[in-house]
Design a protein around this motif. Structure first.
Motif, short mmCIF file in Angstrom:
data_model
loop_
_atom_site.label_atom_id
_atom_site.label_comp_id
_atom_site.label_asym_id
_atom_site.label_seq_id
_atom_site.Cartn_x
_atom_site.Cartn_y
_atom_site.Cartn_z
N PHE A 153 5.59 1.26 -4.37
CA PHE A 153 4.24 0.71 -4.34
C PHE A 153 3.74 0.79 -5.77
O PHE A 153 3.60 1.87 -6.34
N ASP A 154 3.48 -0.36 -6.39
CA ASP A 154 3.05 -0.41 -7.77
C ASP A 154 1.56 -0.16 -7.84
O ASP A 154 0.76 -1.08 -7.65
N GLU A 155 1.18 1.08 -8.11
CA GLU A 155 -0.22 1.46 -8.14
C GLU A 155 -0.98 0.79 -9.28
O GLU A 155 -2.17 0.56 -9.17
N THR A 156 -0.31 0.46 -10.36
CA THR A 156 -1.02 -0.14 -11.50
C THR A 156 -1.51 -1.53 -11.19
O THR A 156 -2.55 -1.94 -11.68
N ALA B 210 4.06 3.91 -10.54
CA ALA B 210 4.33 3.52 -9.16
C ALA B 210 4.45 4.76 -8.28
O ALA B 210 4.62 5.88 -8.76
N TYR B 211 4.37 4.53 -6.99
CA TYR B 211 4.66 5.51 -5.96
C TYR B 211 6.01 5.10 -5.42
O TYR B 211 6.17 3.98 -4.91
N PHE B 212 7.04 5.96 -5.56
CA PHE B 212 8.42 5.52 -5.44
C PHE B 212 9.30 6.58 -4.78
O PHE B 212 9.08 7.77 -4.96
N PRO C 161 12.23 11.95 -2.89
CA PRO C 161 11.08 11.76 -2.02
C PRO C 161 10.00 10.88 -2.66
O PRO C 161 9.93 10.77 -3.88
N MET C 162 9.18 10.26 -1.83
CA MET C 162 8.08 9.44 -2.35
C MET C 162 7.20 10.30 -3.24
O MET C 162 6.80 11.41 -2.85
N ASN C 163 6.92 9.80 -4.43
CA ASN C 163 6.11 10.54 -5.38
C ASN C 163 5.63 9.59 -6.47
O ASN C 163 6.20 8.53 -6.68
N SER D 168 0.83 -1.20 0.00
CA SER D 168 0.00 0.00 0.00
C SER D 168 0.87 1.25 0.00
O SER D 168 2.05 1.21 0.37
N LYS D 169 0.26 2.36 -0.38
CA LYS D 169 0.92 3.66 -0.36
C LYS D 169 1.27 4.04 1.08
O LYS D 169 2.35 4.57 1.35
N GLU D 170 0.38 3.74 2.00
CA GLU D 170 0.61 4.06 3.42
C GLU D 170 1.82 3.29 3.96
O GLU D 170 2.64 3.83 4.70
#
Length: 144
Positions: free
Chosen positions: A138-141, A121-123, A113-115, A93-95
């Motif tokens: 976090f692989d959002e896809t 992804a959120y990386f 930074p996380m972005n 998760s992103k959290e």
């Protein structure tokens, strides 16, 4: 936490190294991309002609692990043994990504930074207070 993987950094011979690893382990590359294939992003320098054919990212599944890698570039500078790898953490998760990034980077040096990224992804990336380089993803896809 979904998975922890080694991430190897090379000084221009990443493709050669990963073709060698593939010849030993077998399998196929789900992704191998060069810096020249990156879209232009606000706040990021343009890719130099010297870096264009270097590998931005490659992954090779080996059993339950994914060996990942890329080449250094003009912005990061050449790597030396000891700083040529990262521990890559893929979260559920992103959290969880934020919690791990914030926890491990405390007292260290966050340099990305996380972005959200262009690859879906959120990386983020950082060096912890002990000098170890980390990537949190976090692989959002996959979760959509």
């Amino acid at each position: 936490m979904a998975q922890v993987n080694p991430y190897l950094i090379f000084n221009g011979n990443c493709e050669e190294a990963f073709l060698f690893y593939q010849s030993v382990f077998g399998g196929s590359f789900p992704y191998m991309g060069k810096y020249s294939e990156m879209p232009k992003m606000d706040g990021c320098p343009e890719v130099s002609p010297a870096d264009a054919n270097r590998i931005m990212h490659v992954s090779l599944p080996i059993g339950n692990t994914i060996l990942m890698g890329g080449d250094s570039n003009a912005a990061s500078g050449d790597v030396t043994f000891g700083n040529n790898f990262h521990v890559s953490i893929n979260t559920d998760s992103k959290e969880e990504a934020d919690r791990i990034f914030n926890g491990l980077s405390a007292g260290g040096e966050p340099f990305m930074p996380m972005n959200k990224t262009f690859w879906g992804a959120y990386f983020g990336m950082f060096k912890d207070k002990f000098g170890i380089h980390w990537m949190v993803n976090f692989d959002e896809t996959e979760k959509a």
